[in-house]
Write a protein that holds these residues in place. Structure first.
Motif, mmCIF file in Angstrom:
data_model
loop_
_atom_site.group_PDB
_atom_site.id
_atom_site.type_symbol
_atom_site.label_atom_id
_atom_site.label_comp_id
_atom_site.label_asym_id
_atom_site.label_seq_id
_atom_site.Cartn_x
_atom_site.Cartn_y
_atom_site.Cartn_z
ATOM 1 N N HIS A 64 -25.584 12.848 9.355
ATOM 2 C CA HIS A 64 -24.789 14.071 9.418
ATOM 3 C C HIS A 64 -23.379 13.821 9.953
ATOM 4 C CE1 HIS A 64 -24.207 18.421 9.694
ATOM 5 N NE2 HIS A 64 -23.630 18.199 10.863
ATOM 6 N N HIS B 98 -29.529 14.325 12.718
ATOM 7 C CA HIS B 98 -28.521 15.224 13.275
ATOM 8 C C HIS B 98 -27.995 14.771 14.629
ATOM 9 C CE1 HIS B 98 -27.047 19.210 11.867
ATOM 10 N NE2 HIS B 98 -27.809 18.925 10.838
ATOM 11 N N THR C 121 -30.818 22.295 8.805
ATOM 12 C CA THR C 121 -30.960 20.885 8.447
ATOM 13 C C THR C 121 -31.321 20.007 9.633
ATOM 14 O OG1 THR C 121 -28.557 20.658 8.680
ATOM 15 C CG2 THR C 121 -29.422 21.034 6.459
ATOM 16 N N THR C 122 -31.581 20.611 10.777
ATOM 17 C CA THR C 122 -32.059 19.856 11.939
ATOM 18 C C THR C 122 -33.489 19.395 11.697
ATOM 19 O OG1 THR C 122 -30.679 21.199 13.402
ATOM 20 C CG2 THR C 122 -32.489 19.993 14.421
ATOM 21 N N ASP D 74 -25.049 26.829 9.299
ATOM 22 C CA ASP D 74 -25.112 25.444 8.828
ATOM 23 C C ASP D 74 -23.701 24.905 8.601
ATOM 24 O OD1 ASP D 74 -27.818 25.668 8.853
ATOM 25 O OD2 ASP D 74 -28.128 25.346 6.714
ATOM 26 N N PRO E 209 -22.469 18.489 5.980
ATOM 27 C CA PRO E 209 -22.577 17.101 6.437
ATOM 28 C C PRO E 209 -21.312 16.325 6.111
ATOM 29 C CG PRO E 209 -23.787 17.403 4.392
ATOM 30 C CD PRO E 209 -23.317 18.769 4.804
#
Length: 461
Positions: A36, A77, A137-138, A311, A314
């Protein structure tokens, strides 16, 4: 490949794994090593994308035989990028993402590579949830084992408070199960001790009924920010446990709900989340509406949707830290607002203040997380694209920490910070808890194989 990796050993790993193996030069290697944080550009010797518990065991044994450092990747992350290490074996769990919801027992079992959004969406049809990260997305594994702070924490506790059982592969490649009755000292250590004790291949978490969720996100021009923040503070300090939220300084994002003339301009935002109907939330937050926000988003919202609203993309460069505070008096408000007004230009940096209390404070004596008694947390979250901004962005985060020092406790939620020294880790558990964690570490990882993390050094005596 590293100097200890023979072609025959690598061929054996490829044959043993149901997943995939990548080494430098392979198609897909560069994609597999990206995480990330865009500041991290590291080249592992071997990436083992494991598809099963047996794969994890085989990968660890391979890495130890080859004398490679071993890093573990779940969600990727970590701001410090500890899940990828130059010249190391990366045990990559992302192929292991099965989620099994039991609506009768109110539990969910997730594999070690499950992302937060995958778990939240699996639970949504049953109107069930557990405390999750504020970003979809963790990775559930690293998030939970590090403690796990999220919107529902004041009502349902931290994610680790909801941990019922875990399966790990140890540094010896052996499977161990832990819960409140089986290996209870290891179970205690997993409530904040992170990935120090083995690779978590599955977690079982307690679920809670969540029939309603609502939010009120308000953006204000920053001219009157001290009054806005004080109003939020006063509301938060009297809020029932069903409320979560925080304050944020940030450049207004290019979203449909933001007027075009505000995009990119600095705003001061407030967010209340509520495990209940939007009408009750609006009534509670009325003093903030009276301060004339320029943007209002007030609605009932599915929990899984709320979880993905913040969010961040990335690939941006990231540097974060945090301080947990004994209180947030007017002087602290003024410091917070002054630093928010000084967010480095050209960045997408967020200056976040979270409200704590409620169920967060309830487990401080039971688990190794002394920071959870603090009622407030300041979380400078610097993100940017241009490497030329590295120095001002990093310095700004450090300045936020310095501003907060008069009210800061020694302990901090380690998932919010990068590499800040061994003493920072010791302080975040407290010396007595750290000694106990080090003894557990010595039992399950005496050689400190799993050291690329917020490391707990095993007791040597």
């Amino acid at each position: 490949m590293g100097p200890h990796v023979s072609e025959s050993a690598l061929a054996g790993l490829v044959e043993d794994l149901a997943g995939e193996v990548y080494v430098p030069g392979d198609p897909g290697y560069d994609e597999a090593r990206v995480i990330h944080n865009g500041m991290i550009d590291r080249r592992p010797a071997v990436i083992a994308q494991c598809a099963s518990q047996a794969d994890v065991s085989n990968a660890i044994l391979f890495g130890r035989e080859a004398e490679l450092p071993i890093a573990v990747r779940g969600g990727g992350h970590s701001v410090a990028g500890t899940c990828v290490v130059d010249g190391a074996l990366v045990v990559d769990l992302r192929r292991m993402h099965t989620v099994v919801v039991d609506p009768e027992d109110l539990t969910v079992r997730v594999e070690g590579g499950t992302m937060m959004g995958q778990m939240d969406h699996a639970c949504a049809p049953f109107r069930l949830a557990t405390t999750g990260g504020r970003v979809s997305t963790t990775g559930v594994g690293g998030f939970t084992l590090g403690g796990g702070s999220g919107w529902l924490e004041r009502k349902f506790g931290l994610a680790s408070d909801n941990l019922l059982a875990a399966d790990l592969i140890t540094a010896e490649g052996k499977h161990v199960h832990t819960d409140a009755e089986e290996n209870p000292e290891l179970f205690w250590a997993l409530h904040g001790g992170g990935g120090n004790f083995g690779v978590a291949t599955s977690l079982t978490l307690r679920l809670h009924e969540l029939p309603r969720m609502s939010m009120a996100m308000l953006f204000f021009l920053p001219d009157d920010a001290p009054e806005i923040v004080r109003t939020f503070r006063d509301l938060a300090e009297g809020a029932p446990d069903g409320y979560g939220g925080g304050v944020i300084y940030m450049p207004a994002p290019a979203e449909p709900f933001v007027p075009e003339e505000l995009v990119g301009r600095l705003v001061c935002g407030t967010l209340f989340t509520y495990a209940g109907p939007v009408g009750e939330l609006r009534e509670f937050a009325e003093p903030l509406f009276a301060l004339r926000p320029v943007v209002e988003i007030v609605q009932d919202v599915p929990y899984a949707e709320l979880q993905s609203m913040l969010d961040d993309p990335p690939g941006l460069r990231n540097y974060w830290s945090a301080e947990y505070l004994t209180g947030f008096p007017d002087e602290a408000v003024d410091q917070y607002c002054a630093r928010g007004a000084a967010i480095p230009a050209g960045t997408a940096t967020q200056h976040v203040l979270f409200m704590l209390g409620g169920a967060v404070a309830g487990g401080a004596a039971r688990w190794p997380q002394p920071w959870r008694t603090a009622p407030w947390a300041v979380h400078p979250f610097a993100t940017w694209e241009d490497p030329a901004l590295d120095e001002p962005a990093v310095q700004w985060v450090r300045d936020v920490r310095a501003d907060a020092r008069p009210w800061a406790v020694d302990s901090v939620y380690l998932n919010f910070v990068g590499v800040e020294g061994e003493q920072r880790v010791v302080n975040s558990f407290g010396e007595e808890n750290y000694r106990r964690l080090a003894a557990v570490k010595a039992q399950y990882d005496p050689d400190n194989v799993f050291r690329h993390n917020h490391n707990i050094v095993p007791t040597t005596s």
